[in-house]
Design a protein around this motif. Structure first.
Motif, PDB file in Angstrom:
ATOM      1  N   GLU A 150       0.740  -1.535   0.098  1.00  0.00           N
ATOM      2  CA  GLU A 150       0.042   0.126  -0.209  1.00  0.00           C
ATOM      3  C   GLU A 150       0.866   1.161   0.306  1.00  0.00           C
ATOM      4  OE1 GLU A 150      -2.121  -0.436   3.506  1.00  0.00           O
ATOM      5  OE2 GLU A 150      -4.266  -2.103   2.121  1.00  0.00           O
ATOM      6  N   HIS A 151       2.578   0.991   1.228  1.00  0.00           N
ATOM      7  CA  HIS A 151       2.802   2.196   1.050  1.00  0.00           C
ATOM      8  C   HIS A 151       3.528   3.058  -0.349  1.00  0.00           C
ATOM      9  CE1 HIS A 151       5.889   5.430   2.544  1.00  0.00           C
ATOM     10  NE2 HIS A 151       6.350   4.494   2.090  1.00  0.00           N
ATOM     11  N   THR A 152       4.275   1.623  -1.045  1.00  0.00           N
ATOM     12  CA  THR A 152       5.165   1.895  -1.853  1.00  0.00           C
ATOM     13  C   THR A 152       4.116   1.896  -3.448  1.00  0.00           C
ATOM     14  OG1 THR A 152       6.158   0.605  -1.822  1.00  0.00           O
ATOM     15  CG2 THR A 152       6.565   0.321  -3.701  1.00  0.00           C
ATOM     16  N   TYR A 153       2.594   1.217  -3.174  1.00  0.00           N
ATOM     17  CA  TYR A 153       2.009   1.088  -5.272  1.00  0.00           C
ATOM     18  C   TYR A 153       1.534   2.380  -5.735  1.00  0.00           C
ATOM     19  CZ  TYR A 153      -2.358   0.445  -8.054  1.00  0.00           C
ATOM     20  OH  TYR A 153      -2.962  -0.247  -8.851  1.00  0.00           O
ATOM     21  N   LYS A 154       1.809   3.939  -5.033  1.00  0.00           N
ATOM     22  CA  LYS A 154       1.617   4.924  -5.609  1.00  0.00           C
ATOM     23  C   LYS A 154       3.343   5.491  -6.568  1.00  0.00           C
ATOM     24  CE  LYS A 154      -2.960   7.116  -4.938  1.00  0.00           C
ATOM     25  NZ  LYS A 154      -3.643   7.260  -3.775  1.00  0.00           N
ATOM     26  N   ARG A 155       3.805   4.680  -6.102  1.00  0.00           N
ATOM     27  CA  ARG A 155       5.641   5.715  -6.009  1.00  0.00           C
ATOM     28  C   ARG A 155       6.392   4.863  -6.668  1.00  0.00           C
ATOM     29  NH1 ARG A 155       8.672   7.506  -1.733  1.00  0.00           N
ATOM     30  NH2 ARG A 155       7.831   8.137   0.317  1.00  0.00           N
ATOM     31  N   LEU A 156       5.907   3.626  -7.600  1.00  0.00           N
ATOM     32  CA  LEU A 156       6.511   3.051  -8.546  1.00  0.00           C
ATOM     33  C   LEU A 156       5.977   3.641  -9.717  1.00  0.00           C
ATOM     34  CD1 LEU A 156       5.453  -0.965  -6.970  1.00  0.00           C
ATOM     35  CD2 LEU A 156       8.116   0.034  -7.363  1.00  0.00           C
ATOM     36  N   THR A 157       6.729   3.343 -10.603  1.00  0.00           N
ATOM     37  CA  THR A 157       6.475   4.686 -11.729  1.00  0.00           C
ATOM     38  C   THR A 157       6.828   3.064 -13.004  1.00  0.00           C
ATOM     39  OG1 THR A 157       9.334   4.897 -11.426  1.00  0.00           O
ATOM     40  CG2 THR A 157       7.886   6.298 -10.426  1.00  0.00           C
ATOM     41  N   SER A 158       6.868   3.925 -14.726  1.00  0.00           N
ATOM     42  CA  SER A 158       7.223   3.310 -15.119  1.00  0.00           C
ATOM     43  C   SER A 158       8.021   2.745 -15.491  1.00  0.00           C
ATOM     44  CB  SER A 158       6.667   3.838 -17.119  1.00  0.00           C
ATOM     45  OG  SER A 158       6.703   2.988 -17.753  1.00  0.00           O
ATOM     46  N   HIS A 159       8.789   1.344 -15.486  1.00  0.00           N
ATOM     47  CA  HIS A 159      10.083   1.039 -15.729  1.00  0.00           C
ATOM     48  C   HIS A 159      11.323   1.200 -14.559  1.00  0.00           C
ATOM     49  CE1 HIS A 159       9.975   2.477 -20.684  1.00  0.00           C
ATOM     50  NE2 HIS A 159       9.841   1.379 -19.962  1.00  0.00           N
ATOM     51  N   GLY A 160      10.832   1.206 -13.399  1.00  0.00           N
ATOM     52  CA  GLY A 160      10.538   0.424 -12.569  1.00  0.00           C
ATOM     53  C   GLY A 160      10.722  -0.646 -12.217  1.00  0.00           C
ATOM     54  N   SER A 161      10.850  -1.341 -10.726  1.00  0.00           N
ATOM     55  CA  SER A 161      11.012  -2.642 -10.767  1.00  0.00           C
ATOM     56  C   SER A 161      10.631  -2.938  -9.093  1.00  0.00           C
ATOM     57  CB  SER A 161      12.354  -3.447 -10.884  1.00  0.00           C
ATOM     58  OG  SER A 161      13.387  -2.563  -9.926  1.00  0.00           O
ATOM     59  N   VAL A 162      10.907  -4.203  -8.896  1.00  0.00           N
ATOM     60  CA  VAL A 162      10.494  -4.613  -7.696  1.00  0.00           C
ATOM     61  C   VAL A 162      11.113  -5.887  -7.560  1.00  0.00           C
ATOM     62  CG1 VAL A 162       9.206  -6.036  -5.131  1.00  0.00           C
ATOM     63  CG2 VAL A 162       8.149  -4.394  -7.206  1.00  0.00           C
ATOM     64  N   ALA A 163      12.218  -5.505  -6.888  1.00  0.00           N
ATOM     65  CA  ALA A 163      13.980  -6.658  -6.758  1.00  0.00           C
ATOM     66  C   ALA A 163      14.486  -6.811  -5.556  1.00  0.00           C
ATOM     67  CB  ALA A 163      14.525  -6.058  -7.762  1.00  0.00           C
ATOM     68  N   GLY A 164      14.727  -8.223  -5.726  1.00  0.00           N
ATOM     69  CA  GLY A 164      15.547  -8.550  -4.026  1.00  0.00           C
ATOM     70  C   GLY A 164      15.336  -9.987  -3.932  1.00  0.00           C
ATOM     71  N   PRO A 165      15.389 -10.738  -2.352  1.00  0.00           N
ATOM     72  CA  PRO A 165      15.267 -11.780  -2.601  1.00  0.00           C
ATOM     73  C   PRO A 165      13.965 -12.224  -2.946  1.00  0.00           C
ATOM     74  CG  PRO A 165      16.689 -10.820  -0.727  1.00  0.00           C
ATOM     75  CD  PRO A 165      16.275 -10.092  -2.058  1.00  0.00           C
ATOM     76  N   ALA A 166      13.576 -13.465  -3.290  1.00  0.00           N
ATOM     77  CA  ALA A 166      12.683 -14.132  -4.188  1.00  0.00           C
ATOM     78  C   ALA A 166      11.642 -14.073  -3.201  1.00  0.00           C
ATOM     79  CB  ALA A 166      12.696 -15.491  -4.867  1.00  0.00           C
ATOM     80  N   GLN A 167      11.700 -14.551  -2.305  1.00  0.00           N
ATOM     81  CA  GLN A 167      10.208 -14.494  -1.293  1.00  0.00           C
ATOM     82  C   GLN A 167      10.135 -13.246  -0.412  1.00  0.00           C
ATOM     83  OE1 GLN A 167      14.527 -14.825  -0.561  1.00  0.00           O
ATOM     84  NE2 GLN A 167      14.420 -15.303   1.785  1.00  0.00           N
ATOM     85  N   ASP A 168      11.163 -12.684  -0.563  1.00  0.00           N
ATOM     86  CA  ASP A 168      10.912 -11.222  -0.500  1.00  0.00           C
ATOM     87  C   ASP A 168       9.957  -9.879  -1.135  1.00  0.00           C
ATOM     88  OD1 ASP A 168      11.975 -11.412   2.560  1.00  0.00           O
ATOM     89  OD2 ASP A 168      13.532 -10.819   1.727  1.00  0.00           O
ATOM     90  N   VAL A 169      10.419 -10.317  -2.510  1.00  0.00           N
ATOM     91  CA  VAL A 169       9.885  -9.557  -3.818  1.00  0.00           C
ATOM     92  C   VAL A 169       8.459 -10.315  -3.922  1.00  0.00           C
ATOM     93  CG1 VAL A 169       9.410 -10.067  -6.326  1.00  0.00           C
ATOM     94  CG2 VAL A 169      12.076  -9.695  -4.985  1.00  0.00           C
ATOM     95  N   GLU A 170       8.266 -12.177  -3.265  1.00  0.00           N
ATOM     96  CA  GLU A 170       6.846 -12.835  -4.063  1.00  0.00           C
ATOM     97  C   GLU A 170       5.974 -12.662  -2.998  1.00  0.00           C
ATOM     98  OE1 GLU A 170       5.356 -17.084  -4.618  1.00  0.00           O
ATOM     99  OE2 GLU A 170       7.700 -16.974  -3.291  1.00  0.00           O
ATOM    100  N   ALA A 171       6.679 -12.223  -1.125  1.00  0.00           N
ATOM    101  CA  ALA A 171       5.508 -11.778  -0.544  1.00  0.00           C
ATOM    102  C   ALA A 171       4.619 -10.255  -0.797  1.00  0.00           C
ATOM    103  CB  ALA A 171       6.519 -11.763   0.911  1.00  0.00           C
ATOM    104  N   VAL A 172       5.864  -9.273  -1.211  1.00  0.00           N
ATOM    105  CA  VAL A 172       4.938  -8.089  -1.452  1.00  0.00           C
ATOM    106  C   VAL A 172       4.168  -7.840  -2.774  1.00  0.00           C
ATOM    107  CG1 VAL A 172       7.252  -7.081  -2.483  1.00  0.00           C
ATOM    108  CG2 VAL A 172       5.119  -5.796  -1.020  1.00  0.00           C
ATOM    109  N   TRP A 173       5.027  -8.270  -3.818  1.00  0.00           N
ATOM    110  CA  TRP A 173       4.544  -8.654  -5.451  1.00  0.00           C
ATOM    111  C   TRP A 173       2.479  -9.032  -5.044  1.00  0.00           C
ATOM    112  CZ3 TRP A 173       4.309  -5.743  -9.157  1.00  0.00           C
ATOM    113  CH2 TRP A 173       3.537  -6.187 -10.496  1.00  0.00           C
ATOM    114  N   GLU A 174       2.020  -9.583  -4.229  1.00  0.00           N
ATOM    115  CA  GLU A 174       1.173 -10.449  -4.268  1.00  0.00           C
ATOM    116  C   GLU A 174      -0.013  -9.732  -4.215  1.00  0.00           C
ATOM    117  OE1 GLU A 174      -1.367 -13.519  -1.133  1.00  0.00           O
ATOM    118  OE2 GLU A 174       0.460 -13.358  -1.146  1.00  0.00           O
ATOM    119  N   HIS A 175       0.710  -8.572  -3.170  1.00  0.00           N
ATOM    120  CA  HIS A 175      -0.051  -7.841  -2.709  1.00  0.00           C
ATOM    121  C   HIS A 175      -0.695  -6.700  -3.883  1.00  0.00           C
ATOM    122  CE1 HIS A 175      -1.254  -9.564   0.790  1.00  0.00           C
ATOM    123  NE2 HIS A 175       0.281  -9.189   1.167  1.00  0.00           N
TER     124      HIS A 175
END
Length: 328
Positions: free
Chosen positions: A98-123
Motif C-alpha cells: 500500500e505504501h509503495t503502490y503510488k511510488r512505483l513508476t514505469s520502467h521501475g522494478s520490484v527486486a530482491g530476494p525472491a521470497q521477499d519480492v513474492e510476499a509484497v508482489w502478491e498484494h
C-alpha cells in the motif's frame, strides 16, 4: 489505524526512517549480507532522502525493511528459519504494498530476494499493478573466497594465450567514459529490452557515478579481439571488449560484500574466452580495491542465461540463494 479483536489499536505497520536511523536496518541485512547487500548499499549510498523512501516495521529492531521510491527493494518480509529470522508477516507485506503502490513508476522494478519480492508482489498485483515481465528464478551466486591464489591465474591456466586480457582489466578512467557509456547502454538494452537513454539523462549520470567512484572495470582491445597498442586510446583506436560494475558495495566488519552488475562482453568476442578471463581478473581487482581477500564477490543471473551460468560456473561461483525481479 487497524484494531485487534479486543478493539485495541495496533501499532503502525511501517515506520519511515531517516539516515540517522539505519543501525537496525543494517543489522537486519546482516543476517544474510550477500542477499541483503542491495538494500544496505542503497540506503548507505544516499546521504538524504524524502520521508517514506526508506521504511521498516520497527525503527530499531526491524523484521523487514525496504527502499521504496520509483522501484522497490524489500528485505526480511519472508521467514528464514535456517537463519533464525521469523519474517514480518502478511500484515507488513500488505502495508508495504500500500505504501509503495503510488511510488512505483514505469520502467521501475520490484527486486530482491525472491521470497521477499513474492510476499509484497502478491498484494501489489491484487491491487492492480501490472508487470512487464516477471523473473522469479535469478540464481544468486558467490565466488569462493581467496585461497591465496588469483582467479585470473586459474582462468589463464586454461587460456594461456589471453594473458593480455587479464593484464588489461582496469578501473575505467573519466577519459574512457565516452567508450564505457555505449557498452553500458548495449548491456542494459539487451538485459531489459529498452534503451535507458531515451527517457532522460539519469542512466548516463549513473554510468558517470560508477566511473567516478571507482566501480566500473573495463578491458579495451584493438577492436578485433587483440591487445590494444600503447597510446591507442588517445587516437581512438580502441574499443571496450568487456565491462563489469560493482553495482552494490557494503564494506562491513565480518566480511565486506560486493555485488557485480552489468557484466558485458562485446558480441563479436563472445565464446572466445575473453569474457571469462576478464571477469576473473575483475573479481581479483574488486577484492584488491573494495572487499579484501576475506570479502564476498557476488552476482545474480537470469536462469535462462545459459551462457552466463556456464561462465560463472567455470570460475567456481556457487549458488547461495535466489533473487527475483518484477519489471514494471
Amino acid at each position: 489505524m487497524p484494531v485487534n479483536l479486543l478493539g485495541r489499536r495496533l501499532p503502525p505497520p511501517l515506520t519511515a526512517l531517516d539516515p540517522s536511523q539505519l543501525s537496525g536496518l543494517l543489522q537486519l541485512c546482516a543476517i544474510d549480507p550477500v542477499a541483503g547487500v542491495s538494500l544496505a548499499h542503497q540506503v548507505l549510498r544516499w546521504p538524504a532522502w524524502a520521508r517514506g523512501d526508506v521504511v521498516a516495521d520497527d525503527r530499531w529492531r526491524p523484521a523487514a525493511g525496504a527502499w521504496a521510491t520509483g522501484s522497490l527493494m524489500p528485505f526480511g518480509l519472508a521467514p528464514r528459519p535456517a537463519l533464525g529470522h521469523p519474517g514480518a508477516g502478511d500484515y507488513v507485506a500488505r502495508a508495504l504494498a500500500e505504501h509503495t503502490y503510488k511510488r512505483l513508476t514505469s520502467h521501475g522494478s520490484v527486486a530482491g530476494p525472491a521470497q521477499d519480492v513474492e510476499a509484497v508482489w502478491e498484494h501489489l498485483a491484487a491491487a492492480g499493478m501490472h508487470s512487464r515481465e516477471e523473473r522469479w528464478e535469478q540464481p544468486l551466486l558467490v565466488v569462493p573466497q581467496s585461497d591465496g591464489g588469483t582467479l585470473a591465474g586459474a582462468a589463464l591456466s586454461r587460456r594461456p594465450g589471453l594473458a593480455w586480457a587479464a593484464a588489461g582489466v582496469h578501473l575505467a578512467t573519466p577519459e574512457e567514459e565516452a567508450l564505457v557509456l555505449p557498452a553500458s547502454v548495449d548491456m542494459f538494452t539487451g538485459e531489459l529490452g529498452y534503451d535507458p537513454t531515451t527517457s532522460g539523462s539519469s542512466y548516463a549520470r549513473h554510468v558517470n557515478w560508477l566511473v567516478a567512484s571507482g566501480r566500473s572495470y573495463v578491458l579495451l582491445d584493438d577492436g578485433a579481439g587483440g591487445p590494444s597498442a600503447p597510446g591507442a586510446a588517445a587516437s581512438g583506436g580502441v574499443a571496450v571488449a568487456f565491462k563489469v560494475d560493482v553495482g552494490s558495495l557494503w564494506q562491513r566488519p565480518g566480511g565486506s560484500v560486493a555485488q557485480l552488475t552489468g557484466v558485458w562482453t562485446r558480441p563479436d568476442l563472445r565464446g572466445r574466452g575473453i569474457g571469462t578471463v576478464a571477469l576473473a581478473a575483475a573479481v581479483d581487482a574488486v577484492r584488491r580495491d573494495h572487499v579484501g581477500a576475506d570479502g564476498y564477490v557476488s552476482l545474480y543471473v537470469n536462469s535462462f542465461n545459459a551462457a552466463g551460468l556456464g561462465l560463472y560456473r567455470s570460475l567456481g561461483f556457487s549458488r547461495v540463494g535466489t533473487y527475483a525481479t518484477v519489471l514494471l
